[in-house]
Design an enzyme around this catalytic site. Structure first.
Site, PDB file in Angstrom:
ATOM      1  N   ARG A  46      38.709  58.583  50.518  1.00 23.51           N
ATOM      2  CA  ARG A  46      39.934  57.809  50.306  1.00 23.51           C
ATOM      3  C   ARG A  46      40.570  57.459  51.646  1.00 23.51           C
ATOM      4  O   ARG A  46      41.108  56.376  51.848  1.00 23.51           O
ATOM      5  CB  ARG A  46      40.939  58.589  49.440  1.00 23.51           C
ATOM      6  N   TYR A  98      51.360  33.053  43.363  1.00 24.64           N
ATOM      7  CA  TYR A  98      50.499  33.611  42.324  1.00 24.64           C
ATOM      8  C   TYR A  98      51.329  34.360  41.282  1.00 24.64           C
ATOM      9  O   TYR A  98      52.231  35.134  41.626  1.00 24.64           O
ATOM     10  CB  TYR A  98      49.476  34.536  42.978  1.00 24.64           C
ATOM     11  N   ASP A 170      50.080  35.065  52.594  1.00 26.74           N
ATOM     12  CA  ASP A 170      48.884  35.205  51.765  1.00 26.74           C
ATOM     13  C   ASP A 170      47.956  34.042  52.119  1.00 26.74           C
ATOM     14  O   ASP A 170      48.256  32.882  51.837  1.00 26.74           O
ATOM     15  CB  ASP A 170      49.266  35.173  50.280  1.00 26.74           C
ATOM     16  N   LYS A 195      38.152  36.549  46.187  1.00 35.48           N
ATOM     17  CA  LYS A 195      37.990  35.106  46.198  1.00 35.48           C
ATOM     18  C   LYS A 195      36.979  34.674  47.260  1.00 35.48           C
ATOM     19  O   LYS A 195      35.828  35.059  47.199  1.00 35.48           O
ATOM     20  CB  LYS A 195      39.368  34.453  46.393  1.00 35.48           C
TER      21      LYS A 195
END
Length: 380
Positions: A46, A98, A170, A195
């Protein structure tokens, strides 16, 4: 090194043990330590993993940043950035963004007593007018989702610096190949690596990049504390995608420009949104801060939702699906899909109308894609 070379080599040296030219997938959760307090750079996956670290170095390199952090999704990346804020802080955000980001801000972050003011991005002065004494962060997308509006990053940097506010951009729609906001002065860049960076519709991921040491240190702490990190295999998939990002983005843009010109002249199309068209009102601004215009097109059809339904049903190559940026072409209906979390009144206010569709133009042969659109529009 130039972009294409960095995308293939940065953070990805041959494996010193075997000579493997591709970064191995280190499927381990923990690491043996030589003695108490003596590890070899890794303790628990992690916190750090060699495959993920290679991805983070590659992400930083292609954004011309000093630091990169990888996450399990774009929203995990967004949540981690927003964790920089404390109760009573204030955000100024562009109004075209978004739907998942809007949902996060309104349904989660608001519960932290962090309030967001949304401003009309068509006038950059709206951002400064919305700033309050407790404003700590400005959040924008450019190009925006779904209306592909362009925000003047350099102008926004001046506003943010004057008020000592963190500016987050973004950069998902443009990708680092066509736009690098940090070079224009932004503090943090966020991506959904699902994406264009992944590029093959086979992975969910997110990224945060910055060149600010203090911000990186805080974000790295939150990355570990929150724990929304990608698996080694997901990291490997994004690394693989980054290697071909340049060639894919060139094909996405080439196809999108042909289709945008075709759609702009079609009698069934009421309005088209694509910054690569010279007729687009923000075309010159896009040219000034981007090296290309990307593969996303939005359009409004004459005849309202009834025509949208017919159009979507007739398409064969453009698949009706969420997401974007893969090699295959997709059709999205924002009102019910990516922006379904917005109340209707908010959606209409922001210009996301019932006749709006969004195209993610893939890298298929453009003649086939144009024929598919023509058949769907003409009803054949």
């Amino acid at each position: 090194m130039e972009f294409e070379t960095k995308a293939i080599h940065e953070g990805q040296p041959s494996d010193p043990e075997t000579g493997a030219v591709i970064v191995p997938i280190y499927l381990t959760s923990t690491y043996e330590q030589a003695a108490i307090g003596q590890h070899k750079g890794y303790e628990y996956s992690r916190t750090g993993n060699p495959t993920r670290n290679a991805l983070e170095e590659a992400l930083a390199a292609i954004e011309n940043a000093k630091f990169g952090l990888a996450f399990a999704s774009g929203l995990a990346a967004t949540t981690t950035v927003l964790s920089l804020l404390k109760s009573g802080d204030h955000i100024v955000a562009g109004d075209d963004l978004y739907g998942g980001t809007y949902r996060l801000l309104e349904k989660v972050v608001k519960n932290w007593d962090v309030i967001t003011t949304y401003v009309d991005i068509d006038d950059i002065s709206n951002f400064e007018a919305a700033i309050q004494p407790q404003t700590k962060l400005i959040w924008v997308e450019t190009p925006t989702n779904p209306l592909l509006k362009i925000i003047d990053i350099a102008a926004l940097v001046k506003i943010a610096r004057q008020h000592n506010i963190i500016l987050v951009v973004d950069n998902t729609f443009a990708s680092p190949y066509f736009q690098r906001p940090l070079e224009l002065g932004a503090d943090i860049v966020v991506h959904s690596t699902t994406k264009y960076l992944g590029g093959h519709s086979d992975v969910i991921g997110g990224a945060v990049v910055t060149s600010n040491q203090q911000l990186y240190t805080e974000l790295k702490f939150y990355q570990n504390a929150i724990g929304a990190v990608p698996s080694p295999f997901d990291s490997w998939l994004v690394l693989r995608g980054i290697k071909t990002l340049a060639v894919r983005m060139r094909e996405h843009e080439k196809n999108a420009l042909v289709l945008a010109k075709f759609l702009a002249q079609h009698p069934k199309v009421e309005r088209i949104y694509y910054p690569g068209l010279p007729s687009y009102e923000q075309h010159q601004l896009a040219k000034s801060q981007m090296s290309g215009f990307g593969g996303m097109i939005s359009l409004e059809l004459k005849g309202g939702f009834a025509e949208v339904e017919k159009f979507a049903a007739r398409l064969k190559l453009f698949l009706l699906a969420e997401s974007l940026g893969g090699v295959e072409s997709l059709l999205c209906y924002p009102a019910k899909m990516t922006h379904g979390s917005l109340p209707d009144a908010e959606r209409y206010k922001r210009g996301i109308n019932d006749n709006l569709v969004r195209l993610s133009v893939g890298i298929e042969n453009v003649l086939d894609l144009q024929a598919d659109l023509e058949n769907a529009l003409s009803g054949t």
